[in-house]
Scaffold this active site. Structure first.
Site, PDB file in Angstrom:
ATOM      1  N   GLU A  60      15.551  10.614  42.711  1.00 18.81           N
ATOM      2  CA  GLU A  60      14.215  10.034  42.770  1.00 18.81           C
ATOM      3  C   GLU A  60      13.217  10.951  43.478  1.00 18.81           C
ATOM      4  O   GLU A  60      12.055  11.056  43.049  1.00 18.81           O
ATOM      5  CB  GLU A  60      14.266   8.667  43.464  1.00 18.81           C
ATOM      6  CG  GLU A  60      14.835   7.551  42.608  1.00 18.81           C
ATOM      7  CD  GLU A  60      16.347   7.634  42.435  1.00 18.81           C
ATOM      8  OE1 GLU A  60      16.879   7.065  41.462  1.00 18.81           O
ATOM      9  OE2 GLU A  60      17.001   8.284  43.298  1.00 18.81           O
ATOM     10  N   PHE A  83      14.697   1.339  38.910  1.00 19.15           N
ATOM     11  CA  PHE A  83      14.460   0.073  39.602  1.00 19.15           C
ATOM     12  C   PHE A  83      13.685   0.372  40.877  1.00 19.15           C
ATOM     13  O   PHE A  83      13.929   1.398  41.521  1.00 19.15           O
ATOM     14  CB  PHE A  83      15.780  -0.629  39.973  1.00 19.15           C
ATOM     15  CG  PHE A  83      16.498  -1.249  38.809  1.00 19.15           C
ATOM     16  CD1 PHE A  83      16.302  -2.577  38.465  1.00 19.15           C
ATOM     17  CD2 PHE A  83      17.389  -0.495  38.054  1.00 19.15           C
ATOM     18  CE1 PHE A  83      16.970  -3.139  37.388  1.00 19.15           C
ATOM     19  CE2 PHE A  83      18.060  -1.049  36.975  1.00 19.15           C
ATOM     20  CZ  PHE A  83      17.855  -2.372  36.638  1.00 19.15           C
ATOM     21  N   PHE A  88      13.185   4.472  47.352  1.00 15.16           N
ATOM     22  CA  PHE A  88      13.068   4.882  48.751  1.00 15.16           C
ATOM     23  C   PHE A  88      13.494   6.320  49.037  1.00 15.16           C
ATOM     24  O   PHE A  88      12.956   6.942  49.959  1.00 15.16           O
ATOM     25  CB  PHE A  88      13.782   3.877  49.648  1.00 15.16           C
ATOM     26  CG  PHE A  88      13.176   2.499  49.521  1.00 15.16           C
ATOM     27  CD1 PHE A  88      11.906   2.244  50.010  1.00 15.16           C
ATOM     28  CD2 PHE A  88      13.849   1.478  48.874  1.00 15.16           C
ATOM     29  CE1 PHE A  88      11.318   0.993  49.864  1.00 15.16           C
ATOM     30  CE2 PHE A  88      13.277   0.232  48.723  1.00 15.16           C
ATOM     31  CZ  PHE A  88      11.993  -0.012  49.220  1.00 15.16           C
ATOM     32  N   PRO A  89      14.418   6.928  48.289  1.00 16.20           N
ATOM     33  CA  PRO A  89      14.646   8.358  48.492  1.00 16.20           C
ATOM     34  C   PRO A  89      13.394   9.202  48.209  1.00 16.20           C
ATOM     35  O   PRO A  89      13.289  10.324  48.702  1.00 16.20           O
ATOM     36  CB  PRO A  89      15.756   8.680  47.485  1.00 16.20           C
ATOM     37  CG  PRO A  89      16.507   7.398  47.336  1.00 16.20           C
ATOM     38  CD  PRO A  89      15.436   6.343  47.394  1.00 16.20           C
ATOM     39  N   HIS A 129      18.884  -4.606  43.030  1.00 14.56           N
ATOM     40  CA  HIS A 129      18.092  -4.538  41.802  1.00 14.56           C
ATOM     41  C   HIS A 129      17.036  -5.638  41.745  1.00 14.56           C
ATOM     42  O   HIS A 129      16.595  -6.007  40.656  1.00 14.56           O
ATOM     43  CB  HIS A 129      18.999  -4.650  40.569  1.00 14.56           C
ATOM     44  CG  HIS A 129      19.995  -3.552  40.430  1.00 14.56           C
ATOM     45  ND1 HIS A 129      21.169  -3.528  41.141  1.00 14.56           N
ATOM     46  CD2 HIS A 129      19.983  -2.428  39.680  1.00 14.56           C
ATOM     47  CE1 HIS A 129      21.855  -2.432  40.821  1.00 14.56           C
ATOM     48  NE2 HIS A 129      21.151  -1.756  39.944  1.00 14.56           N
TER      49      HIS A 129
END
Length: 324
Positions: A60, A83, A88-89, A129
């Site tokens: 990501e 999703f 967050f990464p 998810h």
């Protein structure tokens, strides 16, 4: 006009943008030949080639970092995070790089990019998810945060987001992907960002909501009307920047406000909206502002139907506000 589901409208919006502008690129995990896990990008690789709609590694931060670089160099990337829970990464890339680029460069560079991602519950996806993380990003100046609730708005808001000169986080309520349908104009049109949508007119209680909570609030309002309580329902659509004047006007209209979202209650958008109303038009209020939200717990799997605000919980809040 075509009668499309929300997910079909997203696909149509991407297709319309790619046809009109060769600088629009679409990429993310499995968005290429597979068409994405929800088929939002179905047939785009077939029709526009693997150079303009392509798969990426499962990274990501790499996806968003690539999008920032493309945006700085004259392209208009539309990056998908499979999703919202997986975003967050890439958090640092979004809030520390993309959102700050215009400011830190003194306006020499911008980041005209869109980050599409499905968010929220409703598909029994469990805690990894089903999250609703809009408040994290609404705290970040330099971003725009957009959430459609109808097929018409999904396409129009997406096209407006792609045309916008700054980064837009486009959150798609996955629970509505195939459960709502509506007329969608063919070709190019936009829905202005930072505008509200009046869903239902009413004089007794104002209900402010967005995303998958809009149809829930419509059902609750229909039941309230059976008891003589007419609700004014407003779909916020763009959370950042928020149409603050529109929110205040809606609150003044009835003097009674219920705010509904599926994200946790603490530090959620409901608290910000409540503060906005309290600071600017408390003299118009006839009852305390009531929030109906998810709970301050991880998102449950088997108890999803208890966690998400439903028609019953919203109706209870409407009735309490009206009776105060």
């Amino acid at each position: 006009m075509a009668n499309l589901t929300l997910i079909q409208a997203v696909n149509d919006g991407l297709r319309t943008a790619m046809e009109a502008d060769s600088t629009v690129y679409v990429f993310g995990e499995d968005v290429g030949p597979k068409g994405g896990v929800f088929l939002a990008t179905e047939n785009l690789t077939r029709d526009f080639g693997a150079n303009r709609c392509f798969d990426t590694p499962l990274s990501e931060d790499g996806i968003i970092g690539t999008a920032i670089g493309m945006a700085m160099n004259g392209l208009r990337p539309v990056a998908e995070i499979q999703f919202q829970d997986f975003i967050f990464p890439a958090f640092d890339q979004i809030v520390s790089e993309a959102a700050k680029l215009r400011y830190r460069s003194g306006g020499q560079y911008t980041a005209p990019m869109v980050i599409r991602t499905p968010y929220g519950g409703g598909i029994r996806g469990g805690l990894y998810h089903s999250q609703s993380g809009e408040a994290y990003f609404c705290h970040t100046p330099g971003l725009k945060v957009v959430i459609p609730s109808t097929a018409h708005d999904a396409k129009g808001l997406l096209l407006a987001s792609i045309a916008d000169p700054d980064p837009v986080l486009f959150l798609e309520p996955k629970a509505l992907y195939r459960s709502v349908k509506g007329e969608v104009p063919e070709g190019h049109y936009t829905v202005d960002l930072s505008t509200l949508r009046n869903v239902r007119e009413g004089e007794h209680v104002t209900v402010l909501c967005y995303g998958a909570m809009v149809p829930v609030c419509e059902k609750a309002a229909a039941r309230a009307a059976e008891n003589g309580i007419e609700c004014h329902i407003v779909d916020l659509r763009t959370l950042l920047p928020l149409d603050e004047e529109g929110v205040l006007e809606a609150a003044k209209k009835t003097g009674r406000v219920v705010v509904v979202h599926e994200a946790p209650r603490f530090c959620g958008m409901g608290g910000e909206i409540s503060a906005l109303i309290a600071e600017n038009c408390i003299e118009y209020m006839e009852a305390p502002i009531i929030r109906v939200t998810g709970f301050d717990t991880p998102f449950p799997n088997t108890l999803e139907h208890h966690y998400l605000p439903d028609e019953r919980r919203v109706l209870d809040a409407i009735e309490r506000s009206a009776a105060y």
